[in-house]
Design a protein around this motif. Structure first.
Motif, PDB file in Angstrom:
ATOM      1  N   LEU A   1      -7.213 -14.807   9.055  1.00  0.00           N
ATOM      2  CA  LEU A   1      -7.525 -14.005  10.939  1.00  0.00           C
ATOM      3  C   LEU A   1      -7.694 -12.547   9.353  1.00  0.00           C
ATOM      4  O   LEU A   1      -7.305 -11.954   8.505  1.00  0.00           O
ATOM      5  CB  LEU A   1      -5.674 -13.911  11.606  1.00  0.00           C
ATOM      6  N   SER A   2      -8.437 -11.546  10.363  1.00  0.00           N
ATOM      7  CA  SER A   2      -8.837 -10.012   9.868  1.00  0.00           C
ATOM      8  C   SER A   2      -7.216  -9.473  10.108  1.00  0.00           C
ATOM      9  O   SER A   2      -6.751 -10.048  10.530  1.00  0.00           O
ATOM     10  CB  SER A   2      -9.507  -9.882  11.480  1.00  0.00           C
ATOM     11  N   GLY A   3      -7.197  -8.928   8.516  1.00  0.00           N
ATOM     12  CA  GLY A   3      -5.565  -8.226   8.569  1.00  0.00           C
ATOM     13  C   GLY A   3      -5.243  -9.275   8.079  1.00  0.00           C
ATOM     14  O   GLY A   3      -3.609  -8.803   7.336  1.00  0.00           O
ATOM     15  N   ALA A   4      -5.291 -10.778   7.491  1.00  0.00           N
ATOM     16  CA  ALA A   4      -4.620 -11.605   7.050  1.00  0.00           C
ATOM     17  C   ALA A   4      -3.672 -10.842   5.500  1.00  0.00           C
ATOM     18  O   ALA A   4      -3.235 -11.462   4.598  1.00  0.00           O
ATOM     19  CB  ALA A   4      -5.100 -12.630   6.777  1.00  0.00           C
ATOM     20  N   GLY A   5      -4.523  -9.892   4.710  1.00  0.00           N
ATOM     21  CA  GLY A   5      -5.403  -9.674   3.701  1.00  0.00           C
ATOM     22  C   GLY A   5      -5.821 -10.168   2.314  1.00  0.00           C
ATOM     23  O   GLY A   5      -5.743 -10.174   1.383  1.00  0.00           O
ATOM     24  N   LYS A   6      -7.079 -11.387   2.793  1.00  0.00           N
ATOM     25  CA  LYS A   6      -7.916 -11.749   2.793  1.00  0.00           C
ATOM     26  C   LYS A   6      -8.948 -10.626   1.200  1.00  0.00           C
ATOM     27  O   LYS A   6      -8.821 -10.776   0.031  1.00  0.00           O
ATOM     28  CB  LYS A   6      -9.221 -12.080   3.258  1.00  0.00           C
ATOM     29  N   SER A   7      -8.998 -10.004   1.498  1.00  0.00           N
ATOM     30  CA  SER A   7      -9.652  -8.708   1.129  1.00  0.00           C
ATOM     31  C   SER A   7      -8.756  -7.906   0.342  1.00  0.00           C
ATOM     32  O   SER A   7      -9.655  -7.567  -1.321  1.00  0.00           O
ATOM     33  CB  SER A   7     -10.315  -7.827   2.110  1.00  0.00           C
ATOM     34  N   THR A   8      -7.690  -7.904   0.133  1.00  0.00           N
ATOM     35  CA  THR A   8      -6.720  -7.715  -0.476  1.00  0.00           C
ATOM     36  C   THR A   8      -6.675  -7.859  -1.402  1.00  0.00           C
ATOM     37  O   THR A   8      -6.592  -7.403  -2.437  1.00  0.00           O
ATOM     38  CB  THR A   8      -4.923  -6.508  -0.011  1.00  0.00           C
TER      39      THR A   8
ATOM     40  N   ALA B   1       0.853  -5.957   2.423  1.00  0.00           N
ATOM     41  CA  ALA B   1      -0.379  -6.862   2.244  1.00  0.00           C
ATOM     42  C   ALA B   1      -0.203  -7.663   1.944  1.00  0.00           C
ATOM     43  O   ALA B   1      -0.821  -9.156   2.514  1.00  0.00           O
ATOM     44  CB  ALA B   1      -1.836  -6.058   2.108  1.00  0.00           C
TER      45      ALA B   1
ATOM     46  N   ASN C   1       1.237   3.847   1.971  1.00  0.00           N
ATOM     47  CA  ASN C   1       2.012   4.228   3.177  1.00  0.00           C
ATOM     48  C   ASN C   1       3.286   3.222   3.385  1.00  0.00           C
ATOM     49  O   ASN C   1       3.767   3.141   4.762  1.00  0.00           O
ATOM     50  CB  ASN C   1       1.222   4.118   4.214  1.00  0.00           C
TER      51      ASN C   1
ATOM     52  N   TYR D   1       0.606  -0.856  -0.397  1.00  0.00           N
ATOM     53  CA  TYR D   1       0.186   0.345   0.354  1.00  0.00           C
ATOM     54  C   TYR D   1       0.977   1.459  -0.300  1.00  0.00           C
ATOM     55  O   TYR D   1       2.701   1.325   0.544  1.00  0.00           O
ATOM     56  CB  TYR D   1      -1.187  -0.167   1.178  1.00  0.00           C
TER      57      TYR D   1
ATOM     58  N   TYR E   1       2.846  -0.290   3.836  1.00  0.00           N
ATOM     59  CA  TYR E   1       2.496  -2.042   4.458  1.00  0.00           C
ATOM     60  C   TYR E   1       2.502  -2.946   3.036  1.00  0.00           C
ATOM     61  O   TYR E   1       2.254  -2.564   2.632  1.00  0.00           O
ATOM     62  CB  TYR E   1       1.294  -1.107   5.046  1.00  0.00           C
TER      63      TYR E   1
ATOM     64  N   ASN F   1     -14.834 -14.314   0.323  1.00  0.00           N
ATOM     65  CA  ASN F   1     -13.872 -13.609   1.604  1.00  0.00           C
ATOM     66  C   ASN F   1     -14.371 -14.154   2.517  1.00  0.00           C
ATOM     67  O   ASN F   1     -15.485 -13.360   2.076  1.00  0.00           O
ATOM     68  CB  ASN F   1     -12.900 -12.565   1.087  1.00  0.00           C
TER      69      ASN F   1
HETATM   70  P1  ADP Z   1      -8.400  -8.615   5.687  1.00  0.00           P
HETATM   71  O1  ADP Z   1      -9.843  -8.624   4.111  1.00  0.00           O
HETATM   72  O2  ADP Z   1      -7.929 -10.641   5.349  1.00  0.00           O
HETATM   73  O3  ADP Z   1      -8.801  -8.266   6.766  1.00  0.00           O
HETATM   74  P2  ADP Z   1      -7.063  -6.690   4.187  1.00  0.00           P
HETATM   75  O4  ADP Z   1      -6.851  -7.453   2.659  1.00  0.00           O
HETATM   76  O5  ADP Z   1      -8.068  -5.846   4.315  1.00  0.00           O
HETATM   77  O6  ADP Z   1      -7.264  -7.804   5.261  1.00  0.00           O
HETATM   78  O7  ADP Z   1      -5.893  -5.876   4.950  1.00  0.00           O
HETATM   79  C1  ADP Z   1      -4.122  -6.823   4.501  1.00  0.00           C
HETATM   80  C2  ADP Z   1      -3.839  -5.811   5.819  1.00  0.00           C
HETATM   81  O8  ADP Z   1      -3.654  -4.613   4.814  1.00  0.00           O
HETATM   82  C3  ADP Z   1      -4.134  -5.191   7.044  1.00  0.00           C
HETATM   83  O9  ADP Z   1      -2.977  -4.593   7.695  1.00  0.00           O
HETATM   84  C4  ADP Z   1      -4.578  -4.006   6.814  1.00  0.00           C
HETATM   85  O10 ADP Z   1      -5.022  -3.024   7.746  1.00  0.00           O
HETATM   86  C5  ADP Z   1      -3.887  -3.542   5.494  1.00  0.00           C
HETATM   87  N1  ADP Z   1      -4.690  -1.963   4.414  1.00  0.00           N
HETATM   88  C6  ADP Z   1      -5.304  -2.752   3.665  1.00  0.00           C
HETATM   89  N2  ADP Z   1      -6.185  -1.200   2.913  1.00  0.00           N
HETATM   90  C7  ADP Z   1      -4.953  -0.807   3.037  1.00  0.00           C
HETATM   91  C8  ADP Z   1      -4.920   0.575   2.504  1.00  0.00           C
HETATM   92  N3  ADP Z   1      -5.128   1.370   2.186  1.00  0.00           N
HETATM   93  N4  ADP Z   1      -3.690   1.367   3.451  1.00  0.00           N
HETATM   94  C9  ADP Z   1      -2.851   0.373   3.558  1.00  0.00           C
HETATM   95  N5  ADP Z   1      -3.210  -0.789   4.512  1.00  0.00           N
HETATM   96  C10 ADP Z   1      -3.869  -1.281   3.941  1.00  0.00           C
END
Ligand code: ADP
Length: 250
Positions: free
Chosen positions: A36-43, A17, A13, A11, A15, A202
């Motif tokens: 887990l929540s935050g694992a990267g599934k949605s990304t 993912a 910033n 991302y 990070y 997801n």
């Molecule tokens: P999940 O769907 O598994 O809960 P996400 O794919 O939503 O996880 O997020 C994966 C990681 O990327 C998380 O740590 C989240 O905080 C980070 N993240 C998600 N969107 C952004 C963004 N736009 N900018 C920076 N970090 C992000």
């Protein structure tokens, strides 16, 4: 076919993912992504239709490098991919049929979109999609008058009206009660089996993932730690996917 080769996503910033994602999904598969929540599934899901751009590696859909698409070609590509969200993303203050008709908006000349002018063929397609989802009788009801499960069916009908090849679903049943969640999962299964549409979902309900998906991809901290049949997911596999949680709570 969806193909990830050594894909990473960082991302803006900084990070990271997703890391080292290698994944091939054939047309017609039903794949659940768990972790887990935050694992990267949605990304991961959102890189496929370019809601998020990958930053390393290669991602192709039917041989097309998705990062090479821009403007018109990207819009055309996105038509093949339906997206379903946890929050349904309907226009709640208008009718169900109007919501489904929005599926055609990206292809319309601006004046037809502006005035909401749809052809008979488009209206028939929208009604057919509602019929496929068993909610034809709700066509002229305002979307906010429907239950959560019915609203998710409207979202599915809108997606079907697009004639998608792939449906990406980001926590589609997370805000539904357990009984309704199962009904909506039945809908995904029917769409997958009858229409041979690839479903990539997801989902954080592990039991639902194992019950409905034929293949499970487990993600931990941005990396795939399991990829295999749902039938082979045992406690050891779940422990490896959800390891972070144990460490957190220890
Ligand atoms: P999940 O769907 O598994 O809960 P996400 O794919 O939503 O996880 O997020 C994966 C990681 O990327 C998380 O740590 C989240 O905080 C980070 N993240 C998600 N969107 C952004 C963004 N736009 N900018 C920076 N970090 C992000």
């Amino acid at each position: 076919m969806i193909e990830f080769k050594e894909v990473a996503k960082r991302y803006p910033n900084g990070y990271e993912a997703l890391r080292h994602i290698n994944l091939t999904i054939e047309q017609g598969e039903f794949v659940a992504i768990i972790g887990l929540s935050g694992a990267g599934k949605s990304t991961l899901i959102r890189t496929i239709n370019r809601m998020h751009d990958i930053t390393q590696g290669e991602l192709t859909v039917d041989g097309t490098n998705v990062m090479s698409l821009h403007g018109k070609s990207l819009r055309k590509f996105r038509r093949k991919i339906g997206m379903i969200f946890q929050s349904f993303n309907l226009i709640t203050r208008t009718t169900v049929i109007k919501n489904v008709l929005t599926a055609f908006v990206p292809d319309l000349p601006w004046w037809r979109a502006a005035f909401g002018i749809f052809t008979k063929d488009e209206k028939l397609k929208a009604l057919e999609a509602l019929d496929q989802m068993g909610i034809l009788d709700k066509a002229f009801v305002r979307a906010d008058q429907l239950s959560g499960g019915q609203q998710q069916r409207v979202a599915l009908a809108r997606t079907l009206a697009q004639n998608p090849q792939i449906i990406l679903a980001d926590e589609p049943v997370a805000s539904l009660d357990p009984v309704t969640a199962k009904q909506v999962m039945d809908d995904f299964q029917r769409i997958n089996r009858d229409m041979h549409i690839t479903v990539l979902i997801n989902i954080h309900h592990v039991e639902l993932a194992l019950q409905y998906a034929t293949r499970v991809v487990g993600i931990r901290a941005g990396e795939i730690v399991y990829d295999g049949p749902a039938s082979q997911v045992d406690q050891a596999v779940l422990d490896s996917i959800y390891q972070g949680k144990q460490e957190e709570s220890a």
